[in-house]
Design a protein around this motif. Sequence first.
Motif, mmCIF file in Angstrom:
data_model
loop_
_atom_site.group_PDB
_atom_site.id
_atom_site.type_symbol
_atom_site.label_atom_id
_atom_site.label_comp_id
_atom_site.label_asym_id
_atom_site.label_seq_id
_atom_site.Cartn_x
_atom_site.Cartn_y
_atom_site.Cartn_z
ATOM 1 N N HIS A 111 40.984 40.624 42.496
ATOM 2 C CA HIS A 111 41.159 38.733 42.193
ATOM 3 C C HIS A 111 40.660 38.048 41.673
ATOM 4 O O HIS A 111 40.077 37.403 40.390
ATOM 5 C CB HIS A 111 42.472 37.950 43.911
ATOM 6 C CG HIS A 111 43.364 38.684 44.115
ATOM 7 N ND1 HIS A 111 44.152 38.921 43.579
ATOM 8 C CD2 HIS A 111 42.582 39.943 44.789
ATOM 9 C CE1 HIS A 111 45.719 39.861 44.285
ATOM 10 N NE2 HIS A 111 44.725 40.438 44.457
ATOM 11 N N ASP A 132 49.454 30.964 40.826
ATOM 12 C CA ASP A 132 48.094 31.697 40.597
ATOM 13 C C ASP A 132 47.576 31.983 40.967
ATOM 14 O O ASP A 132 46.075 31.902 40.572
ATOM 15 C CB ASP A 132 48.035 30.314 39.237
ATOM 16 C CG ASP A 132 47.328 29.198 40.146
ATOM 17 O OD1 ASP A 132 47.811 29.330 40.788
ATOM 18 O OD2 ASP A 132 46.735 28.915 39.084
ATOM 19 N N THR A 160 40.916 34.368 39.145
ATOM 20 C CA THR A 160 42.449 34.166 40.397
ATOM 21 C C THR A 160 41.488 33.337 41.658
ATOM 22 O O THR A 160 40.897 33.860 42.123
ATOM 23 C CB THR A 160 42.968 35.048 40.860
ATOM 24 O OG1 THR A 160 43.987 35.885 40.110
ATOM 25 C CG2 THR A 160 43.951 34.493 41.880
#
Length: 357
Positions: free
Chosen positions: A144, A229, A149
């Motif tokens: 991620h 998100d 992210t």
Amino acid sequence: MIRGHKQGDGKDRIEAYGVTRITKSRRLTLRSSGAPAGILIPQSHQGRNPRFMWQGMSATTAPICSIPHLRTPWRGDEIVRVCGRLDALKGTGRRPAWRRDQFVGLYNQAKFRDDTDSAIQIIRDMVPDDALVLDRIIDDAEPHMKRGTPILLACPSPAFDAPEDLALANRKLISVNALPHTLATELAGAIGGEPDIEIAQVARVGRTKLTGLQRFLWQPNFAGEVRRDAAYILVDDVLTKGASFAAMRSYVLSQGGTVCSYVALAHGSGNDRSLALTARVRDELIALFGNEFSGFWRREIGHDMESLTDAEGLSLIEWWRKADKRSGASPIQRLRDSLLETKSRGSDQESSKTARG
């Protein structure tokens, strides 16, 4: 101290991904505005009509848990990263005696008196800069991080700066345990994430005192905004059966979020633990309670057998080994009777507290 992680190449990876570090402890606040978001009950659970019948039941018999404890089934690869042994956290396993006494005092202050400074001392002792557990957490979050992210660290307890008016309205929302939030904040600074300030536990604070079957009947519920998100690391101070992780994970996933790692400050063994039910424990549960066990658990508790943690499954097997078998009832009937007895005792205790209050 874990304010800057130095082990392996984790630090280089964090800086390469351009993640902002957080180095100052934050006191988190519980949002009191707006209605809490809940977990929607899928149509397959609505009504929870029983496929199987047990003694004393009819088609209209209410399930043991009137509000189902819904869970999302495990993928099978969920592992809790454990920072150390439980006796080290509590101080009882430390030597020499003066150090044991010091950490017992720190633990009591952090766990039961909301002392953030004591919590910081314990956490920085158990998770130093070169702790290997930090590399394992970064490994979980790395896919991620590479995509840019945001990494958020959330913990299954309410913030300990709840507004005074909210505290007066519902005293059960107040947490006296500073360890989970402090651990989330400290780890955020070490791995390049941020402590989450939106998700909060709104029911069943204080699972430390629950034992045995009580933990199945009274489970935590959560509210608050989940960011789609971001990737979440779920954090708690002690891993026991994993129910708090299971409930919080299910909430995050039900709101469209992603969970990338799980971290506990301590477990009895001090080793990483798998959350998902193993094939061995699943087979033993079926052999003991029968093929109808999953349907029984879904109706009475709110989720099927596959959503149990491995430790929960083992605890049910251990419960039967110690159970009084003189009644001659089947294991599944005896389990239902014991769950009802446990629920009744819990309700009586709550009524007594209300009367005294």
